[in-house]
Design an enzyme around this catalytic site. Sequence first.
Site: not given
Ligand code: AMP
Ligand code: ZN
Length: 110
Positions: A99, A97
Amino acid sequence: MNDCIFCKIDRGEIPSQKLYEDEEIFVIKDISPKAKCHYLFIPKRHYKLLGEMTDEDQAILARTFAKIAALAPKLGLDGGYRVVINQGEDGGQTVPHLHIHVLGGEKLPI
Ligand code: AMP
Ligand code: ZN
Protein backbone atom coordinates in the site's frame (compact mmCIF):
# COMPACT_ATOMS: atom_id res chain seq x y z
CA MET A 1 -5.61 -13.68 1.54
CA ASN A 2 -8.29 -14.59 4.07
CA ASP A 3 -6.77 -12.86 7.12
CA CYS A 4 -5.48 -9.71 5.45
CA ILE A 5 -7.10 -6.48 6.70
CA PHE A 6 -6.91 -4.76 3.32
CA CYS A 7 -8.29 -7.78 1.44
CA LYS A 8 -11.14 -7.86 3.99
CA ILE A 9 -11.83 -4.14 3.43
CA ASP A 10 -11.82 -4.72 -0.32
CA ARG A 11 -14.32 -7.60 0.07
CA GLY A 12 -16.53 -5.44 2.34
CA GLU A 13 -15.94 -7.69 5.36
CA ILE A 14 -14.52 -4.76 7.37
CA PRO A 15 -16.51 -1.53 7.04
CA SER A 16 -14.57 1.31 5.46
CA GLN A 17 -15.39 4.22 3.22
CA LYS A 18 -13.69 3.83 -0.14
CA LEU A 19 -12.92 7.32 -1.43
CA TYR A 20 -12.03 5.97 -4.86
CA GLU A 21 -12.18 2.53 -6.44
CA ASP A 22 -11.60 0.98 -9.82
CA GLU A 23 -10.78 -2.52 -11.01
CA GLU A 24 -7.14 -2.20 -9.86
CA ILE A 25 -6.99 -0.16 -6.67
CA PHE A 26 -8.99 1.44 -3.89
CA VAL A 27 -8.34 4.43 -1.65
CA ILE A 28 -9.22 4.79 2.04
CA LYS A 29 -8.35 7.17 4.86
CA ASP A 30 -5.76 5.80 7.24
CA ILE A 31 -7.42 4.85 10.53
CA SER A 32 -4.52 6.35 12.49
CA PRO A 33 -3.58 9.49 10.52
CA LYS A 34 0.01 10.78 10.76
CA ALA A 35 -0.89 14.07 9.04
CA LYS A 36 -4.00 16.23 8.54
CA CYS A 37 -4.68 14.21 5.39
CA HIS A 38 -3.48 10.61 5.32
CA TYR A 39 -4.69 8.26 2.60
CA LEU A 40 -3.83 4.72 1.63
CA PHE A 41 -3.75 3.79 -2.07
CA ILE A 42 -4.08 0.02 -2.15
CA PRO A 43 -3.71 -2.27 -5.16
CA LYS A 44 -6.40 -4.95 -4.92
CA ARG A 45 -4.09 -7.87 -5.64
CA HIS A 46 -2.57 -9.21 -2.44
CA TYR A 47 1.22 -9.13 -2.28
CA LYS A 48 3.55 -7.73 0.34
CA LEU A 49 6.76 -6.49 -1.22
CA LEU A 50 7.86 -4.50 -4.25
CA GLY A 51 10.15 -7.44 -4.98
CA GLU A 52 7.10 -9.68 -5.50
CA MET A 53 5.58 -7.58 -8.28
CA THR A 54 4.62 -9.19 -11.54
CA ASP A 55 4.86 -7.22 -14.79
CA GLU A 56 1.16 -6.44 -14.43
CA ASP A 57 1.65 -5.28 -10.81
CA GLN A 58 4.39 -2.94 -12.03
CA ALA A 59 2.05 -1.48 -14.61
CA ILE A 60 -0.69 -1.09 -11.99
CA LEU A 61 1.72 0.66 -9.61
CA ALA A 62 2.79 3.07 -12.34
CA ARG A 63 -0.87 3.85 -13.05
CA THR A 64 -1.47 4.25 -9.30
CA PHE A 65 1.11 7.03 -9.08
CA ALA A 66 -0.68 8.80 -11.93
CA LYS A 67 -3.98 8.35 -10.05
CA ILE A 68 -2.45 9.85 -6.89
CA ALA A 69 -1.51 12.94 -8.88
CA ALA A 70 -4.93 13.10 -10.55
CA LEU A 71 -6.89 12.73 -7.30
CA ALA A 72 -4.66 14.98 -5.15
CA PRO A 73 -6.69 18.18 -5.68
CA LYS A 74 -9.92 16.41 -4.67
CA LEU A 75 -8.26 14.99 -1.56
CA GLY A 76 -7.11 18.34 -0.16
CA LEU A 77 -3.53 17.87 -1.28
CA ASP A 78 -3.21 20.95 -3.51
CA GLY A 79 -0.21 22.20 -1.54
CA GLY A 80 1.81 19.04 -2.15
CA TYR A 81 2.08 15.70 -0.45
CA ARG A 82 4.41 12.91 0.61
CA VAL A 83 4.31 9.37 -0.78
CA VAL A 84 5.64 6.53 1.38
CA ILE A 85 5.81 2.76 0.92
CA ASN A 86 6.96 0.90 4.03
CA GLN A 87 8.66 -2.39 3.25
CA GLY A 88 9.24 -5.24 5.68
CA GLU A 89 10.06 -5.18 9.36
CA ASP A 90 12.87 -2.63 9.23
CA GLY A 91 10.73 -0.39 7.01
CA GLY A 92 7.92 -0.40 9.55
CA GLN A 93 5.43 -2.35 7.44
CA THR A 94 2.61 -3.58 9.69
CA VAL A 95 0.10 -4.71 7.06
CA PRO A 96 1.61 -7.29 4.68
CA HIS A 97 -0.38 -6.08 1.66
CA LEU A 98 1.42 -3.50 -0.47
CA HIS A 99 0.00 0.00 0.00
CA ILE A 100 1.06 3.58 -0.62
CA HIS A 101 0.74 6.19 2.11
CA VAL A 102 -0.13 9.65 0.80
CA LEU A 103 0.22 12.37 3.43
CA GLY A 104 -0.39 16.11 3.29
CA GLY A 105 -2.93 18.82 3.97
CA GLU A 106 -0.32 20.67 6.03
CA LYS A 107 3.41 21.40 5.99
CA LEU A 108 5.03 18.11 6.92
CA PRO A 109 8.17 17.91 9.05
CA ILE A 110 11.29 16.91 7.10
P1 AMP B 1 2.17 0.14 7.30
O1 AMP B 1 2.60 0.33 8.73
O2 AMP B 1 3.00 0.88 6.30
O3 AMP B 1 2.00 -1.34 6.97
O4 AMP B 1 0.75 0.84 7.19
C1 AMP B 1 -0.43 0.22 7.58
C2 AMP B 1 -1.40 1.33 7.85
O5 AMP B 1 -2.70 0.80 7.83
C3 AMP B 1 -1.21 2.03 9.20
O6 AMP B 1 -0.93 3.41 8.98
C4 AMP B 1 -2.56 1.82 9.88
O7 AMP B 1 -2.96 2.95 10.62
C5 AMP B 1 -3.49 1.55 8.72
N1 AMP B 1 -4.65 0.74 9.01
C6 AMP B 1 -4.71 -0.43 9.70
N2 AMP B 1 -5.98 -0.88 9.74
C7 AMP B 1 -6.74 0.01 9.06
C8 AMP B 1 -8.13 0.12 8.76
N3 AMP B 1 -9.01 -0.82 9.17
N4 AMP B 1 -8.56 1.16 8.03
C9 AMP B 1 -7.68 2.12 7.62
N5 AMP B 1 -6.36 2.07 7.87
C10 AMP B 1 -5.89 1.05 8.59
ZN1 ZN C 1 -4.33 -8.51 1.25
